[in-house]
Write a protein that holds these residues in place. Structure first.
Motif, PDB file in Angstrom:
ATOM      1  N   SER A 213       0.841  -1.200   0.000  1.00 21.55           N
ATOM      2  CA  SER A 213       0.000   0.000   0.000  1.00 21.55           C
ATOM      3  C   SER A 213       0.873   1.246   0.000  1.00 21.55           C
ATOM      4  O   SER A 213       1.972   1.266   0.561  1.00 21.55           O
ATOM      5  CB  SER A 213      -0.942  -0.005   1.205  1.00 21.55           C
ATOM      6  N   GLY A 214       0.392   2.289  -0.658  1.00 20.70           N
ATOM      7  CA  GLY A 214       1.135   3.549  -0.771  1.00 20.70           C
ATOM      8  C   GLY A 214       1.479   4.110   0.598  1.00 20.70           C
ATOM      9  O   GLY A 214       2.570   4.639   0.838  1.00 20.70           O
ATOM     10  N   HIS A 215       0.551   3.940   1.492  1.00 15.94           N
ATOM     11  CA  HIS A 215       0.647   4.382   2.872  1.00 15.94           C
ATOM     12  C   HIS A 215       1.824   3.694   3.588  1.00 15.94           C
ATOM     13  O   HIS A 215       2.631   4.332   4.274  1.00 15.94           O
ATOM     14  CB  HIS A 215      -0.722   3.982   3.460  1.00 15.94           C
ATOM     15  N   THR A 216       1.985   2.390   3.356  1.00 10.87           N
ATOM     16  CA  THR A 216       3.092   1.642   3.952  1.00 10.87           C
ATOM     17  C   THR A 216       4.400   1.985   3.242  1.00 10.87           C
ATOM     18  O   THR A 216       5.446   2.123   3.888  1.00 10.87           O
ATOM     19  CB  THR A 216       2.803   0.124   3.868  1.00 10.87           C
TER      20      THR A 216
ATOM     21  N   GLY B 186      -4.707   3.373  -3.442  1.00 10.75           N
ATOM     22  CA  GLY B 186      -3.308   3.199  -3.057  1.00 10.75           C
ATOM     23  C   GLY B 186      -3.132   2.268  -1.868  1.00 10.75           C
ATOM     24  O   GLY B 186      -2.037   1.758  -1.636  1.00 10.75           O
ATOM     25  N   LEU B 187      -4.197   2.031  -1.113  1.00 11.93           N
ATOM     26  CA  LEU B 187      -4.062   1.173   0.072  1.00 11.93           C
ATOM     27  C   LEU B 187      -4.087  -0.313  -0.278  1.00 11.93           C
ATOM     28  O   LEU B 187      -3.629  -1.139   0.490  1.00 11.93           O
ATOM     29  CB  LEU B 187      -5.151   1.486   1.106  1.00 11.93           C
ATOM     30  N   ARG B 188      -4.649  -0.647  -1.455  1.00 17.61           N
ATOM     31  CA  ARG B 188      -4.614  -2.024  -1.935  1.00 17.61           C
ATOM     32  C   ARG B 188      -5.262  -3.010  -0.966  1.00 17.61           C
ATOM     33  O   ARG B 188      -4.706  -4.051  -0.648  1.00 17.61           O
ATOM     34  CB  ARG B 188      -3.166  -2.461  -2.261  1.00 17.61           C
ATOM     35  N   HIS B 215      -0.099  -2.206   9.568  1.00 16.73           N
ATOM     36  CA  HIS B 215      -0.160  -0.751   9.617  1.00 16.73           C
ATOM     37  C   HIS B 215      -1.347  -0.227   8.791  1.00 16.73           C
ATOM     38  O   HIS B 215      -2.128   0.616   9.245  1.00 16.73           O
ATOM     39  CB  HIS B 215       1.203  -0.313   9.057  1.00 16.73           C
ATOM     40  N   THR B 216      -1.541  -0.790   7.607  1.00 20.09           N
ATOM     41  CA  THR B 216      -2.655  -0.385   6.747  1.00 20.09           C
ATOM     42  C   THR B 216      -3.973  -0.947   7.283  1.00 20.09           C
ATOM     43  O   THR B 216      -5.001  -0.261   7.269  1.00 20.09           O
ATOM     44  CB  THR B 216      -2.408  -0.880   5.309  1.00 20.09           C
TER      45      THR B 216
END
Lengths: 339, 339
Positions: A213-216, B186-188, B215-216
């Motif tokens: 994920s972009g966040h990670t 983006g979080l997938r 985390h996500t």
């Protein structure tokens, strides 16, 4: 990451040669999605490594370096396994080693890479413990924290001179991740280093199915950019590993349990052969069951790691407090004394 | 998630029936890792849906509901496709529909699920746009925001009464995700709803290869627990979609470009058949290339969506500001006027 590289490089049923003992989860990781067959390759003789064990009879072994030359199979061992395969595609090395917990000698790693490339195989160097080198225990001639390990990436120039850069860039792939060295297994972020553009194109596509994920990704980028934090974190983690390892081995020596001196990762490989009722893997399972049920101590049986002989176990010590390590060894000692 | 369910349910080469037109990326998603073959199933007659288009000649079509009965293939169409398969395993429905941007009538969805289950297939209901129902445009008899959609999960009780709960729980699987409705691609993070314990056990294992980072997962859990935020966010997103859609269709009507009135998702399906130099998919590609190169407007060609006839295009409008939507339609108008 291993699954994706195998998927890209192999057909279903292709073989992946893996020096044994090896990380038990490779069996599931290779088979389940990519239908690739792991082939354990044993060292022809078990006696070399045996000498390296810290033995209750004779103290530490003859010096780690010599003994570690018996960890990886010889070219003859590899030839034999190769000859029995129908469609061998990959040699998978794990360095630092799991379950043995040792940094492999660079010359041995290079020898195996050279062997594999000359046979037309790809090489995956799994270096997930690259930054978890704790140096071991002074009592066993332990080295300095973080010393001794050399990545396959760093070997690429000299291997290129030896075998040609085209071959090296096409066939040598290194994988690592953040789950061990940064204690971030929950983040599920792995990395591939390869110069093979066809492989990278394939991974670009199949990587979509397991995207981070972009966040990670952002969190990882922020963390890695803070070089001084990363350096301090790795040093602290290595020191903690060393401390736990030293506590564990001190108690193992007191309990007269033989172990292979380790210097990396979160494992210690112990020899319990003399406590087997019979020297078979059934006997090993019986001892393992007893230890789990009565001593309430959970080891990884050697059979799951494709050990050559029964009676060896992997101890995971990393997340245990000092008192727990002592208690665990006391319980094991108590259990085997009654056998 | 689709890949994992296909992997668990199918053998390589198994067919997945998909009512056409369909989301172009399904072709890659199904083939690349699980080697499953997507089979487009067309409605036997194109004329039914055609009547629903907002036409520059005759204003809006005859009422969405009737017309939408021509979106999904009839049982005869499905029978025909089924008969041509060698190992059909799954019927894949997408509701709300992509690329048409419409909520499917529940009775039609139920008819197709019933057909599939009686043929021994599994059904995947892909509901990734479930909370992106914007209701459409008043000028085309648009409905209320968020109304009209019914999830296959909500249909389970009545389908169970019809076909038996064992069959429904074993064979009907619903997937959704957060990438569209929560603008979090983006979080997938995707989800599977199924009561099939064997499928869930398989997914437990293969899901390991594409695990969401802790985390996500924590972020998602925190977000979803804030029900009032989620409600406000979805309402705002739906209102924004509706506003963009209304802006787009106002300009399409002014430019006399025919379109299928939409009420969900981020797409609008337009009819450019009369601007094709020849009525072939080569002619469609020529028009598409001209629009991209000269008008600098990028549509998804109908052929990529497995449309039955050439000349249709999918417009993605969701991330465009109002002025850009006007400019885009102006450019298209300018380009087609010169043809």
């Amino acid at each position: 990451v291993i699954d994706n590289v195998c998927f890209a490089v192999c057909d279903p049923g292709s073989e992946v040669l893996i020096p044994a003992p090896y990380y038990p989860a490779f069996d599931n990781d290779l088979r389940v999605k990519s239908s690739v067959v792991p082939v354990p390759v044993h060292h022809g003789s078990a006696s070399g490594l045996r000498k390296a064990f810290h033995s209750s009879a004779g103290g530490p072994g003859p010096g780690k370096r010599e003994a570690l030359e018996s960890v990886l199979p010889s070219n003859e061992d590899l030839d034999r396994a190769f000859a029995n395969c129908s469609n061998p595609r990959i040699l998978l090395l794990t360095n630092p080693h799991n379950p043995l917990g040792v940094v492999l000698p660079s010359d041995e790693v290079k020898r195996c890479i050279k062997w594999a490339l000359q046979k037309g195989l790809h090489v995956i160097s799994d270096e997930i413990y690259a930054n978890s080198v704790h140096g071991g225990d002074d009592a066993d001639g332990g080295g300095e924290i973080g010393q001794g390990f050399r990545s396959a990436i760093a070997m690429m120039p000299e291997l290129s001179r030896l075998l040609g850069s085209d071959l090296i860039e096409e066939r040598l792939h290194t994988i690592f991740g953040f789950s061990k060295d940064l204690c971030a297994s929950g983040l599920r972020v792995g990395c591939l280093h390869s110069k093979n553009t066809r492989l990278l194109t394939a991974i670009d596509n199949i990587g979509y199915f397991c995207g981070v994920s972009g966040h990670t990704g952002y969190l990882m980028a922020q963390t890695l950019q803070d070089a001084s934090f990363v350096k301090k974190f790795l040093a602290k983690n290595q020191a903690n590993l060393r401390k736990s390892y030293q506590t564990l081995t001190k108690h193992l020596r007191e309990a007269e349990i033989d172990y292979l001196p380790a210097d990396a990762g979160m494992f210690c490989w112990i020899d319990m052969q003399r406590y087997l009722k019979d020297k078979t893997f059934a006997g090993e399972m019986e001892l393992w069951t007893g230890l789990a049920r009565d001593a309430k101590v959970l080891f990884t049986p050697g059979r799951d790691c494709h050990a050559r002989e029964p009676g060896f176990f992997r101890i995971c010590f990393a997340w245990m407090p000092e008192e727990a390590l002592k208690l665990a060894v006391d319980r094991v000692k108590h259990y085997i004394d009654k056998l």
